[in-house]
Design an enzyme around this catalytic site. Structure first.
Site, PDB file in Angstrom:
ATOM      1  N   ALA A 130       0.843  -1.199   0.000  1.00  0.00           N
ATOM      2  CA  ALA A 130       0.000   0.000   0.000  1.00  0.00           C
ATOM      3  C   ALA A 130       0.873   1.242   0.000  1.00  0.00           C
ATOM      4  O   ALA A 130       1.986   1.238   0.517  1.00  0.00           O
ATOM      5  CB  ALA A 130      -0.913  -0.016   1.220  1.00  0.00           C
ATOM      6  N   LYS A 180       9.516 -13.307   5.292  1.00  0.00           N
ATOM      7  CA  LYS A 180       9.104 -11.929   4.981  1.00  0.00           C
ATOM      8  C   LYS A 180      10.227 -10.946   5.321  1.00  0.00           C
ATOM      9  O   LYS A 180      10.462  -9.975   4.600  1.00  0.00           O
ATOM     10  CB  LYS A 180       7.820 -11.598   5.761  1.00  0.00           C
ATOM     11  CG  LYS A 180       7.356 -10.137   5.683  1.00  0.00           C
ATOM     12  CD  LYS A 180       6.579  -9.825   4.424  1.00  0.00           C
ATOM     13  CE  LYS A 180       6.500  -8.352   4.068  1.00  0.00           C
ATOM     14  NZ  LYS A 180       5.667  -7.493   4.846  1.00  0.00           N
ATOM     15  N   ASN A 188      13.362  -3.305   0.807  1.00  0.00           N
ATOM     16  CA  ASN A 188      13.144  -2.007   1.465  1.00  0.00           C
ATOM     17  C   ASN A 188      14.354  -1.066   1.400  1.00  0.00           C
ATOM     18  O   ASN A 188      14.232   0.066   0.945  1.00  0.00           O
ATOM     19  CB  ASN A 188      12.634  -2.216   2.897  1.00  0.00           C
ATOM     20  CG  ASN A 188      11.227  -2.824   2.899  1.00  0.00           C
ATOM     21  OD1 ASN A 188      10.862  -3.533   1.979  1.00  0.00           O
ATOM     22  ND2 ASN A 188      10.438  -2.539   3.918  1.00  0.00           N
TER      23      ASN A 188
END
Ligand code: KPL
Length: 303
Positions: A130, A180, A188
């Site tokens: 998102a 993850k 990231n």
């Protein structure tokens, strides 16, 4: 039996999107920053991307009570977990379930320290993505959510699935959290350093860097008793192209906000040190991100 209401604490990108979709069927309140809360109250929450529409969850600045049978979804940045939960510690009781839907390692221990032993705490992770650049507006991409197998996990999974959020219960959440974590260790910092969307770091020039990051992570995970598949680097290469979003860390850098680096690559470095495993590539990424953090968002002028 479903929960009577859902509170989302730290309603930024992911939290607002999940809250909006859950408000299709459930009583949802988002707790976020002033501008966002005011916009959602006045105009609703606009989702774009994989879902288009305006949703009308409740929105408030602060949690003043936690009624029984509430599901509290925590989507704050991991470094905000302790402060956010500790400030509502006096409201905690044993009919509360907290779902930590965040990046990072060690989150449950932090939450437990903040709230004591009354509430039921569950860990979850999601591969949904998102973006949040404007109050009241979130861009959202579907992904799979995994919730640890524990008290009331099934009810949460049913509620999520009934609103279109694909969710499964994981019997081995520790391994999933690590998987993850490795994905986040690659995506990231690299996206934040170069200020690019996730798929852009799939380039061949960065292949050896991506693989070296994963290699260090696998060694540290192994020392922690977590056995990840040896082809994780190839797996990450193959999914990177699907992510057309800016990672959460890249968004933080664009906004001049602190990042989650200490709980992502920083955790790998910390645990590597504990086990005597060198993690020079992850260390360099931590240093680069710290440098960017200390210089504000001049590095990323896209917004
Ligand atoms: O977790 C994410 C993040 O941005 O923090 C992914 C899944 C990599 C999506 O960008």
């Amino acid at each position: 039996m479903a929960f009577d209401r859902i509170f989302v604490l730290g309603a930024g990108a992911i939290g607002s999107a999940f809250g909006a979709l859950l408000s299709r069927k459930f009583d949802v309140t988002l707790f976020g920053n002033k501008q966002h809360v005011e916009t959602v109250k006045l105009h609703g929450l606009e989702l774009s991307g994989d879902v288009d529409g305006v949703f009308y969850p409740e929105a408030e600045l602060e949690i003043n009570s936690l009624p029984p049978n509430t599901l509290l979804i925590v989507t704050t940045k991991v470094h905000r977990t302790f402060a956010a939960l500790n400030s509502i510690k006096h409201l905690m009781h044993n009919e509360l379930t907290i779902l930590l839907l965040q990046n990072g390692l060690g989150n449950k221990e932090i939450a437990r320290k903040a709230v004591g032993d009354k509430p039921n705490i569950l860990r979850g992770i999601t591969s949904a993505a998102a973006e949040f650049f404007q109050p009241g507006k979130v861009r959202f991409w579907f992904g799979k959510t995994l919730i640890e197998n524990g008290f009331r996990s099934n009810e949460i999974a049913e509620m999520f699935n009934s609103c279109g959020l694909k969710t499964e219960i994981s019997k081995d959440i520790k391994t999933e959290i690590w998987r993850k974590l490795v994905v986040n260790c690659v995506i990231n910092p690299l996206t934040a350093i170069f200020c690019v969307k996730n798929f852009e770091i799939a380039s061949d020039e960065l292949k050896s860097v991506r693989h070296a990051i994963v290699d260090e992570c696998l060694k540290v995970a192994e020392a922690e008793g977590v056995h990840l598949s040896k082809d994780l680097a190839e797996m990450i290469d193959s999914v990177l192209g699907n992510y057309t979003n800016y990672s959460s860390m890249c968004q933080d850098v664009m906004k001049g906000k602190p990042t989650e680096i200490d709980f992502i690559n920083g955790k790998v470095v910390e645990l590597g040190r504990k086990h005597g495993i060198p993690t020079p590539i992850n260390q360099v990424l931590v240093n680069f991100i710290k440098f960017i953090e200390s210089h504000g968002h001049e590095f990323c002028r896209k917004n």
